[in-house]
Scaffold this motif. Structure first.
Motif, mmCIF file in Angstrom:
data_model
loop_
_atom_site.group_PDB
_atom_site.id
_atom_site.type_symbol
_atom_site.label_atom_id
_atom_site.label_comp_id
_atom_site.label_asym_id
_atom_site.label_seq_id
_atom_site.Cartn_x
_atom_site.Cartn_y
_atom_site.Cartn_z
ATOM 1 N N ARG A 1 2.657 12.792 -3.334
ATOM 2 C CA ARG A 1 4.001 12.631 -3.907
ATOM 3 C C ARG A 1 4.991 13.403 -3.040
ATOM 4 O O ARG A 1 5.006 14.622 -3.028
ATOM 5 C CB ARG A 1 4.034 13.110 -5.359
ATOM 6 N N SER A 2 5.787 12.662 -2.300
ATOM 7 C CA SER A 2 6.699 13.243 -1.319
ATOM 8 C C SER A 2 8.140 13.097 -1.790
ATOM 9 O O SER A 2 8.517 12.064 -2.351
ATOM 10 C CB SER A 2 6.533 12.542 0.032
ATOM 11 N N ASN A 3 8.954 14.131 -1.554
ATOM 12 C CA ASN A 3 10.372 14.010 -1.914
ATOM 13 C C ASN A 3 11.192 13.342 -0.812
ATOM 14 O O ASN A 3 12.417 13.272 -0.901
ATOM 15 C CB ASN A 3 10.961 15.383 -2.269
ATOM 16 N N LEU A 4 10.522 12.856 0.235
ATOM 17 C CA LEU A 4 11.122 12.165 1.377
ATOM 18 C C LEU A 4 11.887 13.106 2.311
ATOM 19 O O LEU A 4 11.683 13.081 3.529
ATOM 20 C CB LEU A 4 12.059 11.025 0.933
ATOM 21 N N THR A 5 12.766 13.952 1.772
ATOM 22 C CA THR A 5 13.587 14.785 2.658
ATOM 23 C C THR A 5 12.745 15.779 3.452
ATOM 24 O O THR A 5 13.172 16.228 4.518
ATOM 25 C CB THR A 5 14.661 15.572 1.881
ATOM 26 N N ILE A 6 11.541 16.101 2.967
ATOM 27 C CA ILE A 6 10.680 17.028 3.700
ATOM 28 C C ILE A 6 10.331 16.453 5.084
ATOM 29 O O ILE A 6 10.160 17.199 6.049
ATOM 30 C CB ILE A 6 9.392 17.352 2.891
ATOM 31 N N VAL B 1 -2.934 7.379 3.374
ATOM 32 C CA VAL B 1 -2.383 8.011 2.181
ATOM 33 C C VAL B 1 -1.412 7.050 1.497
ATOM 34 O O VAL B 1 -0.611 6.381 2.146
ATOM 35 C CB VAL B 1 -1.654 9.324 2.558
ATOM 36 N N HIS B 2 -1.502 6.977 0.193
ATOM 37 C CA HIS B 2 -0.575 6.208 -0.640
ATOM 38 C C HIS B 2 0.627 7.118 -0.920
ATOM 39 O O HIS B 2 0.501 8.133 -1.587
ATOM 40 C CB HIS B 2 -1.302 5.817 -1.936
ATOM 41 N N VAL B 3 1.786 6.779 -0.359
ATOM 42 C CA VAL B 3 2.973 7.626 -0.485
ATOM 43 C C VAL B 3 3.789 7.197 -1.709
ATOM 44 O O VAL B 3 4.196 6.031 -1.823
ATOM 45 C CB VAL B 3 3.847 7.570 0.783
ATOM 46 N N VAL B 4 4.012 8.143 -2.613
ATOM 47 C CA VAL B 4 4.862 7.911 -3.784
ATOM 48 C C VAL B 4 6.054 8.847 -3.655
ATOM 49 O O VAL B 4 5.889 10.072 -3.601
ATOM 50 C CB VAL B 4 4.103 8.178 -5.097
ATOM 51 N N SER B 5 7.246 8.278 -3.566
ATOM 52 C CA SER B 5 8.436 9.054 -3.215
ATOM 53 C C SER B 5 9.525 8.978 -4.266
ATOM 54 O O SER B 5 9.790 7.914 -4.826
ATOM 55 C CB SER B 5 9.009 8.549 -1.885
ATOM 56 N N SER B 6 10.183 10.103 -4.493
ATOM 57 C CA SER B 6 11.300 10.166 -5.434
ATOM 58 C C SER B 6 12.548 9.539 -4.825
ATOM 59 O O SER B 6 12.904 9.828 -3.689
ATOM 60 C CB SER B 6 11.598 11.621 -5.786
ATOM 61 N N MET B 7 13.203 8.697 -5.607
ATOM 62 C CA MET B 7 14.462 8.077 -5.157
ATOM 63 C C MET B 7 15.288 7.758 -6.405
ATOM 64 O O MET B 7 15.098 6.726 -7.047
ATOM 65 C CB MET B 7 14.173 6.797 -4.358
#
Length: 351
Positions: free
Chosen positions: A134-139, A158-164
Motif C-alpha cells: 500500500r503506497s501513498n504514491l508520493t514516496i 508486487v500488487h500496488v494499491v495506492s491512495s488517491m
C-alpha cells in the motif's frame, strides 16, 4: 492540514483509551444510538466470528512522508515506530506455514522502513498468491533513493494499491497536503510506464478513495468510471480497480469530526446506513493484522485502537492459526464504518 501527528502534538486523542471512551459515551451511552454489539445482536450476528484466515496484513511502521488529515494510523515523519528485521523474520516464518493467500504490507509509508526491500525480496521467494504494498504514491517521488520503486515492484510482481482521494488537484491536496496531487500523478505515470495498471497487464495497480469530509463514499462502480475517465483524459493514466473506503471515526479523522462539530451527525449517518449483509464480509472475518512490534489484531483499525485479538495467541512469535480461528472478533462503535451502505474493507466495498 495537520503538520504533526496527534502523538507529536500531545493531543488527548493520541490516547487510544480516550478514543474508545468517546466512542462508548455520549449518544451511545445514553441509548440515543445502539452500540454496535446491540445492533448486530438484533440481526443474530453476535458474537462476530472469524472465517478462514486469507489475508495477513502487516504494518511495517508508522513513519510516513505525509501527514494526511484523515489518517487513522496517525502516521507522519515524526512517528518512529518501525518493524525490526527480527519481527519481519517472524512474519516470514508464519507466511510460509499459514493458509493465508494474501500478504498485505502497509504503514505509514511501508517503503520508508529500512528493511522494506529485504522483506519484499524474502517474502516474494515464498510465493504468496497476492502480494500487496500500500503506497501513498508520493514516496516514489520523495527523493532519489525511491525513484526506482516502480521497477522494484515490477521485479517482484508486487500488487500496488495506492491512495488517491480525487482526480482533481484541489480535493487531493486539501486532504493530503500541498503538492501531493502533482507528485501522485507523476508516480502513477511512472508506474504505467513500466506496465502497471495497463488493461492486459498482470502488474496490478489499484487506487483507494477516501471521502474528504464527514460523509460516506458514493457508489464504488460509478466512482471508478469517473476516476478512469478523468485520469485517462487529463493525464493518460490507467489503473485496474478503485476501492472506496469509508473513513472510520478514529485517530485524526475522529479529531477532525470533533473539531468540525460533525461527530454526532457522522455517527448517525453510519448507524442509519448499517447494512447487516455487509457484516458477513468485513475484513476482520478473514484477516489478521500484525503491528510493527508483532502484536496481533482483528483488523488494521483495531490495531490503531490497541484492541488486541481475544485469544491466548496475541503475538506473531506464537502464531497458531487453529487457536486464532476460535476467537471472537473485538468490536466497538467504529465498526459501524465497515458495515455502512455497501460496507468497507481494505479491498473496498464488501456487499
Amino acid at each position: 492540514m495537520a503538520v504533526k501527528s496527534l502523538k507529536k502534538r500531545e493531543s488527548e486523542l493520541a490516547s487510544t483509551q480516550r478514543q474508545l471512551e468517546i466512542l462508548s459515551n455520549g449518544i451511545f451511552q445514553s441509548g440515543e444510538l445502539p452500540t454496535f454489539a446491540n445492533k448486530i445482536k438484533e440481526t443474530n450476528q453476535f458474537p462476530l466470528k472469524p472465517k478462514k484466515i486469507e489475508i495477513l496484513q502487516i504494518n511495517v511502521g508508522y513513519m510516513c512522508n505525509q501527514v494526511c488529515s484523515h489518517c487513522h494510523v496517525d502516521a507522519g515523519p515524526d512517528r518512529k515506530e518501525i518493524m525490526t528485521r527480527e519481527t519481519m523474520q517472524q512474519c516470514l516464518d508464519v507466511i510460509e506455514k499459514t493458509g493465508a493467500h494474501t500478504l498485505d504490507l502497509t504503514g505509514g509509508a511501508p517503503e520508508m522502513n529500512p528493511n522494506f526491500r529485504w522483506f519484499v525480496e524474502e517474502a516474494s521467494k515464498i510465493g504468496v498468491k497476492d502480494f500487496i504494498v500500500r503506497s501513498n504514491l508520493t514516496i516514489i517521488r520523495a527523493n532519489k533513493k525511491y525513484y526506482d520503486l516502480p521497477e522494484f515492484f515490477k521485479k517482484h510482481n508486487v500488487h500496488v494499491v495506492s491512495s488517491m482521494p480525487h482526480w482533481t488537484r484541489g480535493k487531493t491536496d486539501k486532504q493530503r497536503g500541498d503538492g501531493v496531487f502533482d507528485k501522485s500523478i507523476k508516480a502513477l505515470q511512472e508506474l504505467n510506464a513500466v506496465g502497471y495498471g495497463m488493461p492486459d497487464s498482470d502488474l496490478r495497480l489499484d487506487l483507494v478513495y477516501n471521502p474528504s469530509g464527514a460523509f460516506l463514499p458514493g457508489d464504488q462502480t460509478a466512482m471508478e468510471k469517473d476516476f478512469k475517465k478523468a485520469l485517462l483524459e487529463d493525464f493518460g493514466i490507467q489503473f485496474h480497480n478503485l476501492f472506496a473506503i469509508t473513513n472510520l471515526p478514529i485517530s485524526r479523522f475522529l479529531d477532525y469530526l470533533i473539531a468540525s462539530e460533525n461527530y454526532e451527525d457522522y455517527m448517525y449517518s453510519l448507524v442509519e446506513a448499517f447494512n447487516p449483509s455487509a457484516v458477513a464480509n468485513v475484513m476482520c472475518t478473514n484477516t489478521i493484522s500484525v503491528s510493527w512490534d508483532g502484536w496481533l489484531y482483528d483488523c488494521d483499525f483495531n490495531q490503531m485502537l490497541d484492541l488486541k485479538v481475544a485469544s491466548n495467541v496475541k503475538h506473531i512469535s506464537e502464531y497458531n492459526e487453529e487457536i486464532l480461528q476460535n476467537r471472537n472478533v473485538i468490536i466497538s462503535q467504529h465498526c459501524y464504518g465497515c458495515t455502512a451502505g455497501a460496507g468497507s474493507s481494505c479491498q473496498g466495498t464488501v456487499a
